[in-house]
Design a protein around this motif. Sequence first.
Motif, PDB file in Angstrom:
ATOM      1  N   GLY A  50     -53.263  28.349 -23.714  1.00  0.00           N
ATOM      2  CA  GLY A  50     -53.193  27.138 -22.904  1.00  0.00           C
ATOM      3  C   GLY A  50     -52.862  25.911 -23.732  1.00  0.00           C
ATOM      4  O   GLY A  50     -52.037  25.082 -23.329  1.00  0.00           O
ATOM      5  N   VAL A  51     -53.475  25.786 -24.906  1.00  0.00           N
ATOM      6  CA  VAL A  51     -53.213  24.649 -25.800  1.00  0.00           C
ATOM      7  C   VAL A  51     -51.750  24.638 -26.219  1.00  0.00           C
ATOM      8  O   VAL A  51     -51.087  23.598 -26.197  1.00  0.00           O
ATOM      9  CB  VAL A  51     -54.143  24.695 -27.033  1.00  0.00           C
ATOM     10  CG1 VAL A  51     -53.714  23.687 -28.087  1.00  0.00           C
ATOM     11  CG2 VAL A  51     -55.583  24.461 -26.617  1.00  0.00           C
ATOM     12  N   VAL A  52     -51.233  25.796 -26.592  1.00  0.00           N
ATOM     13  CA  VAL A  52     -49.844  25.886 -27.048  1.00  0.00           C
ATOM     14  C   VAL A  52     -48.878  25.587 -25.901  1.00  0.00           C
ATOM     15  O   VAL A  52     -47.870  24.893 -26.101  1.00  0.00           O
ATOM     16  CB  VAL A  52     -49.562  27.266 -27.673  1.00  0.00           C
ATOM     17  CG1 VAL A  52     -48.079  27.477 -27.908  1.00  0.00           C
ATOM     18  CG2 VAL A  52     -50.331  27.407 -28.973  1.00  0.00           C
ATOM     19  N   LEU A  53     -49.165  26.065 -24.715  1.00  0.00           N
ATOM     20  CA  LEU A  53     -48.289  25.778 -23.574  1.00  0.00           C
ATOM     21  C   LEU A  53     -48.282  24.283 -23.247  1.00  0.00           C
ATOM     22  O   LEU A  53     -47.233  23.716 -22.928  1.00  0.00           O
ATOM     23  CB  LEU A  53     -48.707  26.598 -22.361  1.00  0.00           C
ATOM     24  CG  LEU A  53     -48.395  28.085 -22.459  1.00  0.00           C
ATOM     25  CD1 LEU A  53     -49.008  28.834 -21.277  1.00  0.00           C
ATOM     26  CD2 LEU A  53     -46.897  28.330 -22.538  1.00  0.00           C
ATOM     27  N   GLU A  54     -49.433  23.641 -23.332  1.00  0.00           N
ATOM     28  CA  GLU A  54     -49.491  22.192 -23.100  1.00  0.00           C
ATOM     29  C   GLU A  54     -48.682  21.448 -24.165  1.00  0.00           C
ATOM     30  O   GLU A  54     -47.973  20.488 -23.852  1.00  0.00           O
ATOM     31  CB  GLU A  54     -50.938  21.701 -23.114  1.00  0.00           C
ATOM     32  CG  GLU A  54     -51.736  22.136 -21.909  1.00  0.00           C
ATOM     33  CD  GLU A  54     -53.215  21.798 -22.044  1.00  0.00           C
ATOM     34  OE1 GLU A  54     -53.621  21.221 -23.074  1.00  0.00           O
ATOM     35  OE2 GLU A  54     -53.961  22.119 -21.108  1.00  0.00           O
ATOM     36  N   TYR A  55     -48.795  21.883 -25.400  1.00  0.00           N
ATOM     37  CA  TYR A  55     -48.032  21.257 -26.489  1.00  0.00           C
ATOM     38  C   TYR A  55     -46.536  21.472 -26.283  1.00  0.00           C
ATOM     39  O   TYR A  55     -45.743  20.542 -26.436  1.00  0.00           O
ATOM     40  CB  TYR A  55     -48.493  21.821 -27.836  1.00  0.00           C
ATOM     41  CG  TYR A  55     -47.742  21.259 -29.015  1.00  0.00           C
ATOM     42  CD1 TYR A  55     -47.740  19.895 -29.276  1.00  0.00           C
ATOM     43  CD2 TYR A  55     -47.048  22.089 -29.878  1.00  0.00           C
ATOM     44  CE1 TYR A  55     -47.056  19.368 -30.363  1.00  0.00           C
ATOM     45  CE2 TYR A  55     -46.361  21.577 -30.970  1.00  0.00           C
ATOM     46  CZ  TYR A  55     -46.367  20.219 -31.204  1.00  0.00           C
ATOM     47  OH  TYR A  55     -45.683  19.703 -32.289  1.00  0.00           O
ATOM     48  N   LYS A  56     -46.154  22.678 -25.905  1.00  0.00           N
ATOM     49  CA  LYS A  56     -44.744  22.974 -25.642  1.00  0.00           C
ATOM     50  C   LYS A  56     -44.204  22.065 -24.552  1.00  0.00           C
ATOM     51  O   LYS A  56     -43.100  21.509 -24.677  1.00  0.00           O
ATOM     52  CB  LYS A  56     -44.571  24.434 -25.247  1.00  0.00           C
ATOM     53  CG  LYS A  56     -43.150  24.827 -24.926  1.00  0.00           C
ATOM     54  CD  LYS A  56     -43.051  26.279 -24.507  1.00  0.00           C
ATOM     55  CE  LYS A  56     -41.640  26.628 -24.110  1.00  0.00           C
ATOM     56  NZ  LYS A  56     -41.536  28.034 -23.680  1.00  0.00           N
ATOM     57  N   LEU A  57     -44.962  21.892 -23.494  1.00  0.00           N
ATOM     58  CA  LEU A  57     -44.526  21.011 -22.405  1.00  0.00           C
ATOM     59  C   LEU A  57     -44.360  19.583 -22.910  1.00  0.00           C
ATOM     60  O   LEU A  57     -43.391  18.899 -22.552  1.00  0.00           O
ATOM     61  CB  LEU A  57     -45.546  21.052 -21.262  1.00  0.00           C
ATOM     62  CG  LEU A  57     -45.224  20.200 -20.049  1.00  0.00           C
ATOM     63  CD1 LEU A  57     -43.893  20.606 -19.421  1.00  0.00           C
ATOM     64  CD2 LEU A  57     -46.345  20.290 -19.033  1.00  0.00           C
ATOM     65  N   SER A  58     -45.268  19.133 -23.774  1.00  0.00           N
ATOM     66  CA  SER A  58     -45.150  17.764 -24.292  1.00  0.00           C
ATOM     67  C   SER A  58     -43.885  17.612 -25.141  1.00  0.00           C
ATOM     68  O   SER A  58     -43.269  16.548 -25.142  1.00  0.00           O
ATOM     69  CB  SER A  58     -46.388  17.386 -25.108  1.00  0.00           C
ATOM     70  OG  SER A  58     -46.395  17.990 -26.381  1.00  0.00           O
ATOM     71  N   LEU A  59     -43.493  18.664 -25.859  1.00  0.00           N
ATOM     72  CA  LEU A  59     -42.261  18.615 -26.658  1.00  0.00           C
ATOM     73  C   LEU A  59     -41.035  18.573 -25.750  1.00  0.00           C
ATOM     74  O   LEU A  59     -40.063  17.844 -26.037  1.00  0.00           O
ATOM     75  CB  LEU A  59     -42.176  19.815 -27.594  1.00  0.00           C
ATOM     76  CG  LEU A  59     -43.211  19.875 -28.710  1.00  0.00           C
ATOM     77  CD1 LEU A  59     -43.078  21.188 -29.470  1.00  0.00           C
ATOM     78  CD2 LEU A  59     -43.074  18.695 -29.655  1.00  0.00           C
ATOM     79  N   ILE A  60     -41.064  19.339 -24.679  1.00  0.00           N
ATOM     80  CA  ILE A  60     -39.938  19.357 -23.733  1.00  0.00           C
ATOM     81  C   ILE A  60     -39.767  17.986 -23.085  1.00  0.00           C
ATOM     82  O   ILE A  60     -38.644  17.530 -22.867  1.00  0.00           O
ATOM     83  CB  ILE A  60     -40.150  20.445 -22.676  1.00  0.00           C
ATOM     84  CG1 ILE A  60     -40.036  21.828 -23.335  1.00  0.00           C
ATOM     85  CG2 ILE A  60     -39.155  20.314 -21.519  1.00  0.00           C
ATOM     86  CD1 ILE A  60     -40.471  22.987 -22.451  1.00  0.00           C
ATOM     87  N   GLU A  61     -40.896  17.333 -22.801  1.00  0.00           N
ATOM     88  CA  GLU A  61     -40.846  16.040 -22.118  1.00  0.00           C
ATOM     89  C   GLU A  61     -40.475  14.886 -23.030  1.00  0.00           C
ATOM     90  O   GLU A  61     -40.216  13.786 -22.561  1.00  0.00           O
ATOM     91  CB  GLU A  61     -42.192  15.761 -21.461  1.00  0.00           C
ATOM     92  CG  GLU A  61     -42.482  16.702 -20.311  1.00  0.00           C
ATOM     93  CD  GLU A  61     -43.860  16.503 -19.726  1.00  0.00           C
ATOM     94  OE1 GLU A  61     -44.730  15.890 -20.370  1.00  0.00           O
ATOM     95  OE2 GLU A  61     -44.084  16.998 -18.613  1.00  0.00           O
ATOM     96  N   LYS A  62     -40.429  15.101 -24.345  1.00  0.00           N
ATOM     97  CA  LYS A  62     -40.091  14.015 -25.285  1.00  0.00           C
ATOM     98  C   LYS A  62     -38.655  13.592 -25.125  1.00  0.00           C
ATOM     99  O   LYS A  62     -37.746  14.265 -24.933  1.00  0.00           O
ATOM    100  CB  LYS A  62     -40.334  14.450 -26.728  1.00  0.00           C
ATOM    101  CG  LYS A  62     -41.767  14.343 -27.140  1.00  0.00           C
ATOM    102  CD  LYS A  62     -41.900  14.607 -28.633  1.00  0.00           C
ATOM    103  CE  LYS A  62     -43.329  14.429 -29.059  1.00  0.00           C
ATOM    104  NZ  LYS A  62     -43.504  14.626 -30.485  1.00  0.00           N
TER     105      LYS A  62
END
Length: 87
Positions: A75-87
Amino acid sequence: MEKGLAVRFSPAAVSPVESCSRLRSIRDAYLGTLSPNSKRAYENDLKDFAGHLGEEDGVVALWRLIEGGQGEANGVVLEYKLSLIEK
């Protein structure tokens, strides 16, 4: 046999301070296998990941990643991945 670091690590079995000390050693050993450019890139990525979790220390971020088990880490990694996509 596949090359790489195979380390069994259970953060629940030791204190957070000891866990971070062991994680720091593992991180340093891994980074020591990389070229200077790759090492710098990994260090920057870990710093960014730590910032995402509100931590200043990348090793503390690694500890937070694994302390809750595999499901929580996913879950932590998926949230981080989403934050990278949204940058």
